[in-house]
Design an enzyme around this catalytic site. Sequence first.
Site, PDB file in Angstrom:
ATOM      1  N   SER A  48       0.824  -1.214   0.000  1.00  0.00           N
ATOM      2  CA  SER A  48       0.000   0.000   0.000  1.00  0.00           C
ATOM      3  C   SER A  48       0.855   1.260   0.000  1.00  0.00           C
ATOM      4  O   SER A  48       2.029   1.244   0.380  1.00  0.00           O
ATOM      5  CB  SER A  48      -0.919   0.021   1.223  1.00  0.00           C
ATOM      6  OG  SER A  48      -1.664  -1.157   1.312  1.00  0.00           O
TER       7      SER A  48
HETATM    8  N1  SAH Z   1      -0.214  -5.277   4.137  1.00  0.00           N
HETATM    9  C1  SAH Z   1       0.407  -5.586   2.885  1.00  0.00           C
HETATM   10  C2  SAH Z   1      -0.494  -5.250   1.719  1.00  0.00           C
HETATM   11  C3  SAH Z   1      -0.748  -6.433   0.905  1.00  0.00           C
HETATM   12  S1  SAH Z   1      -1.970  -6.327  -0.361  1.00  0.00           S
HETATM   13  C4  SAH Z   1       1.787  -4.951   2.754  1.00  0.00           C
HETATM   14  O1  SAH Z   1       2.166  -4.171   3.633  1.00  0.00           O
HETATM   15  O2  SAH Z   1       2.501  -5.235   1.798  1.00  0.00           O
HETATM   16  C5  SAH Z   1      -3.225  -7.371   0.308  1.00  0.00           C
HETATM   17  C6  SAH Z   1      -2.830  -8.768   0.654  1.00  0.00           C
HETATM   18  O3  SAH Z   1      -3.999  -9.432   1.137  1.00  0.00           O
HETATM   19  C7  SAH Z   1      -2.339  -9.611  -0.525  1.00  0.00           C
HETATM   20  O4  SAH Z   1      -1.068 -10.119  -0.231  1.00  0.00           O
HETATM   21  C8  SAH Z   1      -3.372 -10.710  -0.650  1.00  0.00           C
HETATM   22  O5  SAH Z   1      -2.832 -11.953  -1.056  1.00  0.00           O
HETATM   23  C9  SAH Z   1      -3.934 -10.778   0.761  1.00  0.00           C
HETATM   24  N2  SAH Z   1      -5.272 -11.359   0.853  1.00  0.00           N
HETATM   25  C10 SAH Z   1      -6.276 -11.271  -0.031  1.00  0.00           C
HETATM   26  N3  SAH Z   1      -7.368 -11.933   0.409  1.00  0.00           N
HETATM   27  C11 SAH Z   1      -7.040 -12.425   1.624  1.00  0.00           C
HETATM   28  C12 SAH Z   1      -7.748 -13.194   2.588  1.00  0.00           C
HETATM   29  N4  SAH Z   1      -9.012 -13.589   2.403  1.00  0.00           N
HETATM   30  N5  SAH Z   1      -7.112 -13.533   3.736  1.00  0.00           N
HETATM   31  C13 SAH Z   1      -5.823 -13.137   3.964  1.00  0.00           C
HETATM   32  N6  SAH Z   1      -5.106 -12.411   3.081  1.00  0.00           N
HETATM   33  C14 SAH Z   1      -5.708 -12.058   1.926  1.00  0.00           C
END
Ligand code: SAH
Length: 225
Positions: free
Chosen positions: A72
């Site tokens: 993000s």
């Molecule tokens: N907090 C992260 C942002 C990642 S983007 C950072 O700092 O880099 C969102 C993430 O959520 C992705 O890696 C995706 O695979 C994960 N995601 C999507 N659906 C999900 C779910 N149902 N449970 C857990 N993680 C999930």
Amino acid sequence: MTREVKDRMENMIRDIENEVAFTRRYIGKDKLDARVMEAMKTVPRHEFVPSNQQLLAYINGPLSIGHGQTISQPYIVALMTDMMNINSNSVVLEIGTGSGYQAAILSTLVKKVYSMEVIPELMESAQQTFAKLGYSNIECRLGDGHEGWPEHAPYDAIIVTAAAEQIPDALVEQLKPDGNLVIPVGPTYGPQDLLLVRKEQDGEITTRDVLAVAFVPLVRTGSRH
Ligand code: SAH
């Protein structure tokens, strides 16, 4: 940290401060918590982005981390962390480990971070980064964040870093009284509303819509293939 990284980091901090000031009407404050801004200054963001994006690591924007996912925007990371209202005794849950950057920011501010991810490769790579950099109070698990992580509940605060269609009941259940859940909610292809969901002392739930945002979707595990 090299001089060059330090300069880029300082620019990023200024960009976050400017965007906070610019959006003050939405977020209800001119400045974020000083501890949160301090955390943003200490975590080396370039360690969490792929090697081909090193030069972009400190721009105030989202970046691709592979697998169709993104790390993000720094302003959003800082804002959501601020909204969690955490302290050094907090035990928190993050849904969506991704690169691990948000979890690392939390790691410097709280006692314990539990973080869930659905893509094994991302979880493993984030865990390697935590080990390399010495963030030792983060525990990760594969699983669908819609269900939360009941074994360690209730949490002082919960952050969801992917967009849900609705507020998952399990996450509200796993929140302590006086706890904050920070979550983008809305249609898959956005924009979504960044919500501050509070469980009051008496268990009452209040919701505040803070800002329009664009997140990757929170997927249902069954829908992945
Ligand atoms: N907090 C992260 C942002 C990642 S983007 C950072 O700092 O880099 C969102 C993430 O959520 C992705 O890696 C995706 O695979 C994960 N995601 C999507 N659906 C999900 C779910 N149902 N449970 C857990 N993680 C999930």
